[in-house]
Scaffold this active site. Structure first.
Site, mmCIF file in Angstrom:
data_model
loop_
_atom_site.group_PDB
_atom_site.id
_atom_site.type_symbol
_atom_site.label_atom_id
_atom_site.label_comp_id
_atom_site.label_asym_id
_atom_site.label_seq_id
_atom_site.Cartn_x
_atom_site.Cartn_y
_atom_site.Cartn_z
ATOM 1 C CD GLU A 66 -1.229 -0.560 3.652
ATOM 2 O OE1 GLU A 66 -1.654 0.308 4.407
ATOM 3 O OE2 GLU A 66 -1.528 -1.771 3.738
ATOM 4 C CE1 TYR A 69 -0.870 3.329 10.015
ATOM 5 C CE2 TYR A 69 -0.997 5.272 8.620
ATOM 6 C CZ TYR A 69 -0.556 4.652 9.779
ATOM 7 O OH TYR A 69 0.192 5.333 10.678
ATOM 8 C CB CYS A 122 14.201 44.886 -12.094
ATOM 9 S SG CYS A 122 12.884 44.160 -13.067
ATOM 10 C CB CYS A 172 11.133 44.506 -9.498
ATOM 11 S SG CYS A 172 11.016 46.066 -10.389
ATOM 12 C CB CYS A 202 8.477 46.674 -13.468
ATOM 13 S SG CYS A 202 9.361 45.166 -13.823
#
Ligand code: IVH
Length: 679
Positions: free
Chosen positions: A113, A224, A405, A423, A429
Site C-alpha cells: 500500500e 491503514y 530588475c 522589484c 516594470c
C-alpha cells in the site's frame, strides 16, 4: 414545528448527512450534489439552533470546530504507535522476505500500500463515537487533538454498521496537493508565511489551537491499520475492507502480492504513477497479510517484523549549469532559474530548473559551469538540489544574486523575513504593469471578459494602456484595426481588431463601471489585499477616500487585518501616481463607494417584519443581509412558517423551501427587491 417533529427531523437529518458524508468522503461516490448536502446541513443547523436540547453528540454540524485549546492534553497510547523500518532498494525487500520466510512456515502473502506522507494519528471510537484522536508523539504518548480532528470530514464522528464497543484505528492525516496550493495562495494574499510542502502544512494545521481555523483547512485522512482483533477477520486486507464498511476511509490502492517480483512491480508502478495522485506518498508499505502470521512474527523494540517501508528515491540527474536567468513575476517577485545542459530526467528532457531563492543559491555555493544535481519531486518544475563540488573545475564562475530588475533595471529589494527579492517599481516594470492589468480585468475583479491576456499585451505594446485608469480612456477608433503580429505554426501572421471585437471591448469596460466597490478594491491589486480583505475594508470604510485616509491603528482594528496588510494599504495610497489613478477612476464612473452605504443604513422600514434568507446572493453575503434586516427593524427567522412575512431568495434556493413559501402564500423577493425596500 413542534418539539416532537423537531426531534425526529434532527435525528433523521443527522443520520442522513452521515450516510451522504460516507458516500462522498469514503466511497468517493456521492449521490447528491454539494448544494443539496449544504442545504440539508443548513436545515439541521437551523433546527439545532432552535432546539439545542435535541442536538446529537455526533452531529455533522460540529465540523465547523469547537472551542480553542490552550494546551493539548497528553494521552498515553493504549497500544504503542511504532514506526516502520525503512528500505531503499529491491535487495532490501528480498532480505525482508527471506527473514519472514525463515520465521514462518507455510504460504506467505503480502499487501502493498502507499506510504502516505503526512502525520500519524490514533483514533479511538467508543460505542461508535469518536472520543479521542492522539498524535504519535514519542510512540508511547502523544497530544490529544480530538477537537481538531473532528473537523476533518473524511473522519467519521460516528461509525456505521456493525462496529465493536471499543475500536482503535491508526491512520495518516494529510493535505491534498491541490488543497495545499490553495491554502498557500490564500496565505500569500494575506502576506503570511508559506508552508513548504503538504506534509508541513498538515502537521502545522493539526497542531493549531483553534479548531475553527482547522475546519477551514483541507485536511484528509487514510486509515491503514487497527490493533483490535476480530473473530471474522484473518487478513490485513480484509480488515481494511471491514474498516471501510463501518465508515472509515481506507485506500483502494492496496494490492496483494505473492512474490518479491510482484512487490517490485507495485513499487515501480507507483514510483511512476504517484505524480498523478492528488496527495504525496514517499514510498510503499509492505505488510504480511495474514494476521496470525503477523502475530507470530511480532515486534522488535521499535518496529514490527511483519512490515517494512520502501522509500522512493527522488529522480535525480547530473548536468552542467550554463547560466542563470532572473524572472520577474506579475507581483514583482524575482526568481532565479538555471539554464542547464539538456539532460534526461524521469522521461523528459530538462533544460531549466528552479534555483529557489538567494539564500539557497548561497547555501549551495553554486557556480556557473558547475556540475549540478537536478531532481523532480512532486512539483512540475525540476529543481537544483546540490552541486558536485568534487568535480568542480578552476574555470567555474561564482554567482551573486541579481541586484537590478532584469526587466526595468530598478534596484531590487528584499523585505525582512521574506525569502524573495522584489522589484519595487510596480507601476513601471512591464511584467508588473501587465500583471496588474490582467488582474484588474479578471473574473473575480472587474470581470471585463472581452479583454484577455493577449489583448492586454497588445494594448500595452501599442502604448495605449499603461495603467488601469487608461482602460477607461480607450476609444473605439483607437481599437478598431489595431494590429498585432503573431507566429502561428512557424509563420508570421497579422491579426487585427475587427469592428465587433472593438465594440465588445468598449462595452465590457463600460459595464465594469457597475462592479461594486469591494470588487474594485480587490481589482486595484494592492499587495496582500485579496478578495476577503477587500470585502472587509470596503464594508468598514464605505468609500475609497475614507480608506485612503485610514491610519494604521484604524486598519489593524479590523478583524483579520494585521500590520503587514495595513502597511501595504498605507503605502499604496501614499503614492502620488495611485492618487491620480483613483481620481481618474472616479471621473470615469467606477464604483469607489458602497452603494448608498448599505451597511450603515438603519431605519424602521422593516419594522416587525420577519424574513427567511436562503440561497446564494451576488452583492451581499447571507450574513450581511441578515444584518441589514436587523438594522432596518426586521427580524430573521430560521424556517418558513405562516408567520413569515418575506422569503429573501438568492440563487439555488432549495425547491422544498420555495414550495413551502408558495403554499403558504409568502412573497419570495430578490436581493434587488430587498434593496428597494430599504432604500
Ligand atoms: S502501518 C507499526 N501503513 O509511516 C507501524 N504506516 O514509520 C504500522 N505510514 O508513523 C504502520 N503510510 O504514520 C502504515 N500505509 C501505511 C502508512 C504508514 C504512512 C506512516 C505511519 C508511521 C510511519 C512509519
Amino acid at each position: 414545528m413542534n418539539k416532537e417533529d423537531a426531534k425526529n427531523r434532527i435525528t433523521e437529518l443527522t443520520a442522513l448527512l452521515r450516510e451522504h458524508n460516507y458516500k462522498y468522503y469514503v466511497l468517493s461516490a456521492p449521490v447528491i450534489s454539494d448544494y443539496e448536502f449544504d442545504f440539508l446541513l443548513k436545515e439541521l443547523e437551523e433546527l439545532e439552533a432552535a432546539f439545542p436540547e435535541f442536538k446529537l453528540p455526533d452531529s455533522p454540524t460540529q465540523r465547523v470546530g469547537g472551542e480553542p485549546t490552550k494546551e493539548f492534553k497528553t494521552v498515553i497510547h493504549k497500544y504503542p504507535m511504532l514506526s516502520l523500518s525503512n528500505s531503499y532498494s529491491e535487495g532490501e525487500i528480498s532480505e525482508f522476505d527471506a527473514r519472514v520466510r525463515k520465521l514462518i512456515d507455510g504460504n506467505i502473502e503480502y499487501t502493498c500500500e502507499h506510504k502516505y506522507d503526512g502525520v500519524a494519528i490514533g483514533l479511538t471510537y467508543i460505542n461508535g463515537l469518536l472520543t479521542t484522536a492522539v498524535t504519535r508523539g514519542d510512540g508511547t504518548q502523544g497530544d490529544d487533538v480530538t477537537n481538531n480532528v473532528k473537523t476533518i470530514k473524511s473522519i467519521p464522528i460516528r461509525l456505521r454498521g456493525d462496529y465493536p464497543a471499543e475500536l482503535e484505528v491508526r491512520g495518516e492525516i494529510f493535505m491534498s496537493i491541490e488543497g495545499f496550493k490553495r491554502l498557500n495562495k490564500e496565505r500569500e494574499e494575506k502576506g503570511e508565511n508559506l508552508f513548504a510542502n503538504p506534509r508541513n502544512s498538515a502537521s502545522g494545521t493539526l497542531k493549531m489551537q483553534d479548531p475553527a481555523i482547522v475546519a477551514k483547512r483541507p485536511l484528509d485522512c487514510f486509515i491503514y491499520n487497527t490493533p483490535n482483533e476480530f473473530d471474522h477477520i484473518s487478513t490485513h486486507y480484509e480488515s481494511l475492507k471491514y474498516l471501510r464498511s463501518i465508515g472509515l476511509k481506507t485506500s483502494t490502492n492496496v494490492a496483494i502480492c505473492r512474490t518479491v517480483e510482484d512487490i517490485y512491480e507495485y513499487i515501480n508502478d507507483w514510483n511512476e504513477g504517484r505524480v498523478h495522485l492528488d496527495y504525496d506518498i514517499d514510498g510503499v508499505v509492505i505488510k504480511v497479510n495474514n494476521l496470525k502470521q503477523q502475530k507470530e512474527l511480532g515486534y522488535t523494540a521499535k518496529s514490527p517484523r511483519w512490515a517494512i517501508a520502501y522509500k522512493f528515491k527522488a529522480e535525480r540527474a547530473e548536468t552542467r549549469l550554463l547560466s542563470i536567468d532572473y524572472q520577474v513575476g506579475r507581483t514583482g517577485a524575482v526568481t532565479p532559474v538555471a539554464n542547464l545542459e539538456p539532460v534526461l530526467l524521469a522521461g523528459t528532457t530538462v533544460k531549466r530548473a528552479s534555483l529557489h531563492n538567494a539564500d539557497i543559491m548561497q547555501k549551495l555555493d553554486i557556480r556557473i559551469k558547475d556540475l549540478v544535481y537536478v531532481e523532480k519531486g512532486g512539483e512540475i518544475i525540476p529543481k537544483i538540489v546540490g552541486v558536485n563540488t568534487e568535480a568542480r573545475k578552476k574555470n567555474t564562475i561564482p554567482v551573486t544574486f541579481a541586484e537590478n530588475c532584469p526587466e526595468c533595471g530598478t534596484e531590487l529589494v528584499r523585505n525582512e523575513g521574506e525569502a524573495a527579492y522584489y522589484c519595487p517599481n510596480e507601476d513601471h516594470c512591464p511584467p508588473q504593469i501587465k500583471g496588474k492589468l490582467e488582474h484588474f480585468i479578471s473574473r473575480k475583479a472587474m470581470n471585463i471578459d472581452s479583454l484577455g491576456e493577449g489583448k492586454i499585451e497588445m494594448l500595452f505594446d501599442h502604448h495605449l494602456v499603461n495603467n488601469i485608469a487608461d482602460l477607461y480612456d480607450l476609444t473605439f477608433d483607437q481599437l478598431y484595426g489595431l494590429e498585432k503580429v503573431i507566429v502561428d505554426q512557424g509563420k508570421e501572421k497579422k491579426i487585427s481588431f475587427q469592428k465587433k471585437s472593438a465594440e465588445k471591448i468598449i462595452a465590457g469596460i463600460e459595464k465594469s463601471k457597475e462592479i461594486p466597490f469591494f470588487k474594485v478594491l480587490f481589482a486595484l491589486g494592492i499587495r496582500h489585499v485579496g478578495e476577503t480583505v477587500a470585502k472587509k475594508l470596503a464594508l468598514h470604510f464605505n468609500n475609497i477616500d475614507l480608506l485612503a485616509e485610514a491610519s494604521s491603528e484604524a486598519l489593524i482594528e479590523i478583524d483579520e487585518i494585521g500590520e503587514k496588510i495595513a502597511e501595504s494599504v498605507i503605502n499604496w495610497f501614499e503614492k502620488q501616481e495611485h492618487k491620480e489613478i483613483i481620481v481618474r477612476l472616479k471621473e470615469a464612473g467606477v464604483q469607489l463607494a458602497n452603494e448608498a452605504s448599505p451597511m450603515q443604513i438603519s431605519s424602521d422600514k422593516l419594522d416587525g417584519k420577519s424574513f427567511v434568507v436562503s440561497g446564494v446572493f451576488s452583492s451581499y453575503s447571507r450574513e450581511e443581509l441578515k444584518l441589514l434586516i436587523e438594522q432596518n427593524g426586521g427580524k430573521n427567522v430560521g424556517s418558513i412558517s405562516s408567520k413569515t412575512d418575506f422569503v429573501l431568495a438568492g440563487d439555488n434556493m432549495g425547491p422544498a423551501k420555495r414550495q413551502k413559501a408558495e403554499k403558504l402564500g409568502i412573497p419570495i423577493i430578490t436581493e434587488e427587491d430587498f434593496q428597494q425596500m430599504i432604500s
